[in-house]
Design a protein around this motif. Structure first.
Motif, PDB file in Angstrom:
ATOM      1  N   PRO A 379       0.842  -1.196   0.000  1.00 28.76           N
ATOM      2  CA  PRO A 379       0.000   0.000   0.000  1.00 28.76           C
ATOM      3  C   PRO A 379       0.883   1.254   0.000  1.00 28.76           C
ATOM      4  O   PRO A 379       1.928   1.277   0.640  1.00 28.76           O
ATOM      5  CB  PRO A 379      -0.763  -0.100   1.327  1.00 28.76           C
ATOM      6  N   ILE A 380       0.490   2.261  -0.741  1.00 27.95           N
ATOM      7  CA  ILE A 380       1.241   3.518  -0.717  1.00 27.95           C
ATOM      8  C   ILE A 380       0.502   4.505   0.183  1.00 27.95           C
ATOM      9  O   ILE A 380      -0.704   4.724   0.026  1.00 27.95           O
ATOM     10  CB  ILE A 380       1.504   4.091  -2.127  1.00 27.95           C
ATOM     11  N   ASN A 381       1.234   5.062   1.147  1.00 28.84           N
ATOM     12  CA  ASN A 381       0.617   6.034   2.054  1.00 28.84           C
ATOM     13  C   ASN A 381       0.451   7.370   1.326  1.00 28.84           C
ATOM     14  O   ASN A 381       1.156   7.647   0.354  1.00 28.84           O
ATOM     15  CB  ASN A 381       1.477   6.198   3.314  1.00 28.84           C
ATOM     16  N   GLU A 382      -0.464   8.185   1.814  1.00 28.17           N
ATOM     17  CA  GLU A 382      -0.793   9.424   1.087  1.00 28.17           C
ATOM     18  C   GLU A 382       0.399  10.366   0.985  1.00 28.17           C
ATOM     19  O   GLU A 382       0.589  11.023  -0.030  1.00 28.17           O
ATOM     20  CB  GLU A 382      -1.967  10.136   1.761  1.00 28.17           C
ATOM     21  N   SER A 425      -3.733   6.454  -2.567  1.00 27.51           N
ATOM     22  CA  SER A 425      -3.768   5.254  -1.731  1.00 27.51           C
ATOM     23  C   SER A 425      -4.854   4.248  -2.126  1.00 27.51           C
ATOM     24  O   SER A 425      -5.076   3.265  -1.436  1.00 27.51           O
ATOM     25  CB  SER A 425      -3.839   5.583  -0.243  1.00 27.51           C
ATOM     26  N   PHE A 426      -5.484   4.464  -3.265  1.00 28.90           N
ATOM     27  CA  PHE A 426      -6.450   3.499  -3.776  1.00 28.90           C
ATOM     28  C   PHE A 426      -5.941   2.888  -5.083  1.00 28.90           C
ATOM     29  O   PHE A 426      -5.475   3.616  -5.965  1.00 28.90           O
ATOM     30  CB  PHE A 426      -7.793   4.173  -4.082  1.00 28.90           C
ATOM     31  N   TYR A 501     -11.363   0.418  -5.068  1.00 30.41           N
ATOM     32  CA  TYR A 501     -10.780  -0.531  -4.122  1.00 30.41           C
ATOM     33  C   TYR A 501      -9.512   0.025  -3.485  1.00 30.41           C
ATOM     34  O   TYR A 501      -8.676   0.612  -4.160  1.00 30.41           O
ATOM     35  CB  TYR A 501     -10.444  -1.847  -4.820  1.00 30.41           C
ATOM     36  N   ARG A 502      -9.410  -0.201  -2.181  1.00 32.61           N
ATOM     37  CA  ARG A 502      -8.180   0.138  -1.474  1.00 32.61           C
ATOM     38  C   ARG A 502      -7.701  -1.115  -0.753  1.00 32.61           C
ATOM     39  O   ARG A 502      -8.430  -1.703   0.044  1.00 32.61           O
ATOM     40  CB  ARG A 502      -8.460   1.227  -0.444  1.00 32.61           C
TER      41      ARG A 502
END
Ligand code: WTA
Length: 637
Positions: A379-382, A425-426, A501-502
């Protein structure tokens, strides 16, 4: 238009998506018609997720290298297929045109044959990021051998395990590899692995670093000598082996929640069609673009988006030998500038670590060639997303957040650059042909929007794994048995009000450290091999750069020196058994582990403690010895 199957507007995406669900066979049949077949398929799809038994393009015959190479010679023969940037920026880079790459693959295909490699044989490839790695991969595919690339950071023991599992009798390696200011003695590691693997018949060694190596008579040969032999052998042509659509193309080992890594098997035609389709659509590749994927070919990202997807699409793909921070933290940006890279595809970990160096290394490099940015692996953080957007993409490059897995072969959920909207982040929306579904613990579908659940896929896509090598039951158990007739990804997921989707992370005992998948059981087994260790439990904890770090709770009997020394020894043990990527970040010595009365470790509690959420441990009353929790809390490091 260069790619009849490229969707370039939101409307086209919607239409393609609808068609892919209404009539998947017609949808994929049309796309597959754009490739080169020796014989067309009889039927597009046959499947059930119960056994599972999944077949695409039944009875179709082809060779993937004819699609990646021969097919392009007419129009792209003199265009660069591979641009290689060495570890040391002072060393000369290399460019291989499609014609040159084709020649090299055919030559090396003949080398493989001369050394006894036949269709269906498994060939282990353990090399650094040099163009010959791609040549070796493609040469295997040329003659129908099944390659199994092992990442150059894995230990001798990990290689031996993989060689044994795949019963691979052939190894291709380099004398050594350069990574930053390190020199890794690859052939030496192979030699250690082969002590346990007497069944290996041949090792072909490419010269890269001139690291001293021991060449064993009758077993080890030099790449360069073998090439000379085929050069003097008259006919240089290497006929492409005719493969069935479902013949295995490669095995790639990946970690699961239990036991040793499993060999994910991908088949030929479905994998080819899907990697090319997803490459062209996700990144919106245009002919002439320079595509730079920073992954290692030892991972699925490198297989699909450095080698097969780009080459099947006739693209120019980069291979970078080194690391993001060598000789300094501006290296990626200097490469983008030097080659006028148009598409940059990297991992959130790399972005976070480069962010830490500030804007200095970004300045003085012209990044204006960039059109599309991508991320993958975790996941990539904002914060990282915005930094990437502002400072690298200068707010004019769409960022594709691509979710997928070794088992899926290609990207399944992602925005399509500039075509469908992005959302920080999605991963956003499924690609055409992909039908995600969220389910609750009991396997009931979670319908509607603004919900979360476990992510499953309910219909096959062409590059879904077919089996796990040598153990089909394990494949069924792992992916198809949790929920009836669904492929279970192991990821948790939420779907927002608009259907985006996240991915929230793994819901099983798999960690994602710097975008690398690591099984907790694997690390525990390695730690437990240390003579002073009685028992251990591994959990993940949030780590600023790596995404997730490894936290080890270890019961140590004190028999092997003081705790500080024992800690180092345990680290060394893990490094030896698996590889440096699996080394714990923290080791806490404890006298007991929280277990239920039936002896199961309650990882939930250990996870909370590692995360520092001491007050929120939930119900501990079912523990055999609740006292142990207080001790562990008190000793947290
Ligand atoms: C995670 C890498 C969030 C996920 C291609 C998955 C991601 C695992 C993303 C597969 C993403 C991958 N956002 N999480 N964009 N991409 N993951 O097999 O947990 O090395 O199950 O394949 O990485 O890792 P693998």
């Amino acid at each position: 238009m260069a790619y009849p199957y490229q969707v370039t507007t939101l409307d086209q995406y919607n239409t393609a998506y609808k068609k892919s669900v209404d009539d998947p066979e017609a949808f994929w049949g049309d796309i597959a018609s754009n490739f080169l077949w020796r014989k067309r398929w009889d039927k597009v799809l046959d499947w059930n997720f119960t056994e599972p038994n999944i077949k695409w393009f039944l009875n179709g015959k082809l060779n993937i290298t004819e699609n990646c190479l021969d097919r392009h010679l007419g129009s792209l023969g003199n265009k660069p297929a591979i641009i290689w940037e060495p570890n040391d920026p002072e060393e000369h880079h290399r460019v291989l045109t499609y014609r040159e790459l084709h020649n090299k693959v055919l030559q090396f295909g003949n080398v493989l044959k001369n050394n006894g490699v036949k269709k269906g044989d498994r060939v282990c490839i353990y090399m650094g990021m040099v163009p010959e790695l791609a040549v070796a991969v493609l040469a295997c595919a040329r003659i129908g051998a099944i390659h199994s690339v092992v990442f150059g950071g894995f230990s001798a023991q990990s290689i031996a395990d993989r060689l044994q599992d795949a019963q691979a009798e052939f190894v291709i390696t380099c004398d050594g590899a350069y990574r930053g200011n390190k020199e890794i003695p690859l052939k030496g590691v192979i030699d250690d692995a082969l002590i346990q693997c007497k069944f290996v018949k041949k090792v072909i060694v490419l010269t890269r670093t001139r690291t001293p190596v021991s060449m064993i008579k009758g077993r080890d040969v030099w790449w360069e000598d073998e090439i000379k032999k085929v050069e003097t052998q008259g006919n240089p042509y290497c006929e492409a082996e005719e493969m069935d659509a479902e013949d295995p193309l490669f095995i790639l080992y990946t970690s699961g929640s239990t036991g040793k890594p499993k060999g994910v098997v991908h088949s030929t035609a479905g994998y080819m069609v899907y990697t090319a389709y997803s490459f062209v659509n996700v990144f919106q590749y245009q002919p002439g673009d320079i595509h730079f994927c920073t992954a290692d070919i030892g991972w699925i990202t490198g297989h699909s988006y450095i080698v097969y997807g780009p080459l099947a699409a006739g693209a120019t793909t980069m291979i970078y030998e080194g690391i993001p921070t060598f000789p300094d933290a501006g290296r990626f940006w200097s490469i983008v500038d030097k080659y006028k890279v148009n598409i940059l595809y990297t991992a959130p970990t790399a972005i976070r670590s480069l962010m830490g160096f500030g804007l200095g290394p970004v300045q003085n490099h012209d990044l204006s060639s960039l059109k599309v940015l991508g991320t993958v692996g975790e996941p990539i953080n904002e914060e990282a997303w915005h930094w990437y957007d502002e400072h690298i993409g200068k707010k004019k490059c769409p960022i594709v957040d691509t979710w997928w897995q070794t088992e899926t072969g290609g990207v399944l959920i992602s925005n399509l650059a500039g075509v469908t909207p992005s959302k920080p982040s999605f991963a956003t929306l499924p690609l055409p042909g992909v039908q995600p579904i969220l389910v609750d613990e009991k396997g009931q579908e979670v319908k509607g929007n603004g919900v979360s659940g476990n992510l499953c896929i309910k219909f096959p896509w062409p590059s879904i794994l077919r089996t796990t090598y040598g153990d089909h039951e394990r494949c069924r158990q792992n992916y198809f048995a949790t929920y009836d007739s669904l492929y279970f990804t192991g990821d948790g997921c939420l779907r927002d009000e608009n259907g985006n989707y996240r991915i929230t992370g793994r819901v099983d005992d798999v960690l994602n450290v710097s975008g690398h998948r690591i099984g907790t059981a694997e690390v525990e087994n390695a730690i437990n091999m240390h003579a002073g260790v009685v028992e251990s439990a591994i959990v993940g904890f949030p780590h600023e750069i790596k995404g997730q770090g490894i936290y080890a709770y270890v019961i140590y009997d004190g028999s092997h020196g003081d705790e500080e020394l024992a800690r180092k020894d345990i680290m060394q043990t893990v490094s030896r058994i698996i590889g440096p990527i699996a080394k714990p970040d923290k080791i806490q010595f404890v006298s007991g582990l929280p277990k239920t009365r039936s002896g199961k470790i309650m990882r939930r509690i250990l996870r909370k403690i590692a995360e520092g959420e001491m007050d929120n441990l939930g119900d501990t009353s079912t523990l055999l010895d609740p006292g142990v929790v207080n001790e562990i809390k008190g000793g947290k490091i």
